[in-house]
Motif scaffolding. Structure first.
Motif, PDB file in Angstrom:
ATOM      1  N   TYR A 107       0.840  -1.200   0.000  1.00 44.94           N
ATOM      2  CA  TYR A 107       0.000   0.000   0.000  1.00 44.94           C
ATOM      3  C   TYR A 107       0.874   1.249   0.000  1.00 44.94           C
ATOM      4  O   TYR A 107       0.652   2.181  -0.773  1.00 44.94           O
ATOM      5  CB  TYR A 107      -0.923  -0.014   1.217  1.00 44.94           C
ATOM      6  N   GLY A 118       2.220   2.039  -3.274  1.00 47.23           N
ATOM      7  CA  GLY A 118       1.236   2.312  -4.309  1.00 47.23           C
ATOM      8  C   GLY A 118       0.891   1.108  -5.169  1.00 47.23           C
ATOM      9  O   GLY A 118       0.234   1.239  -6.198  1.00 47.23           O
ATOM     10  N   THR A 152      -4.264  -0.801  -3.129  1.00 47.01           N
ATOM     11  CA  THR A 152      -5.065   0.314  -2.648  1.00 47.01           C
ATOM     12  C   THR A 152      -6.235  -0.210  -1.817  1.00 47.01           C
ATOM     13  O   THR A 152      -6.454  -1.428  -1.748  1.00 47.01           O
ATOM     14  CB  THR A 152      -5.537   1.196  -3.826  1.00 47.01           C
ATOM     15  N   ASP A 158      -8.411  -3.574  -2.342  1.00 43.23           N
ATOM     16  CA  ASP A 158      -7.663  -4.636  -3.029  1.00 43.23           C
ATOM     17  C   ASP A 158      -7.576  -5.872  -2.149  1.00 43.23           C
ATOM     18  O   ASP A 158      -7.450  -5.790  -0.929  1.00 43.23           O
ATOM     19  CB  ASP A 158      -6.255  -4.179  -3.402  1.00 43.23           C
ATOM     20  N   GLU A 174      -7.933   3.007   4.854  1.00 50.01           N
ATOM     21  CA  GLU A 174      -6.755   3.740   5.301  1.00 50.01           C
ATOM     22  C   GLU A 174      -7.113   4.428   6.605  1.00 50.01           C
ATOM     23  O   GLU A 174      -8.225   4.911   6.766  1.00 50.01           O
ATOM     24  CB  GLU A 174      -6.337   4.790   4.269  1.00 50.01           C
TER      25      GLU A 174
END
Length: 136
Positions: free
Chosen positions: A59, A62, A65, A68, A87
């Motif tokens: 994560y 990148g 995300t 996923d 997040e």
């Protein structure tokens, strides 16, 4: 390693993950790993800690995300089905993830610890040679 919100964990080291590069099957990230734990054993599962840590790193890079999915596969092929749920912002301002991990586990033993009121050493004792000499 320094934990972002708990400085008491600064010297904590309990496992080492050896991992292949991520690949994808049907759009799902696949993480093949072997997780070594002290004192030199390899876990038969991909471990929830290992899967969560791998997702957090992917994560941060990148490569995954929120939403996923990832399948963690152990050295013997056992699987955990994982997802980045959201997040989160830690109190320290560091961004983190809230992962979910699902899989099967079996009880392989039970232990019961008791403390007798008359025990003269209620806090236990330490031996410096309990573990092999650390190399770090």
């Amino acid at each position: 390693f320094v934990h972002p919100t708990n400085p008491d964990l600064a010297a904590h080291f309990s496992f080492c993950m050896i991992a292949k590069p991520i690949h994808y099957e049907d759009g799902v990230a696949i993480s093949h790993t072997a997780v070594a734990i002290q004192p030199g054993k390899i876990d038969r599962s991909p471990t929830g800690t290992g899967c969560s840590a791998r997702m957090a790193l992917l994560y941060a890079k990148g490569q995954l995300t929120v939403g996923d999915k990832m399948i963690g596969r152990s050295i013997i092929g056992s699987e955990f089905h994982c997802c980045i749920e959201e997040e989160v912002d830690l109190a320290s301002g560091v961004k983190a993830i809230r992962p979910s991990v699902a899989g099967q586990a079996w009880i392989t033993g039970t232990t019961e610890h008791r403390l007798d009121d008359t025990d003269p050493y209620p806090l236990g004792y330490r031996l410096t040679d309990t573990w092999p000499k650390k190399l770090w």
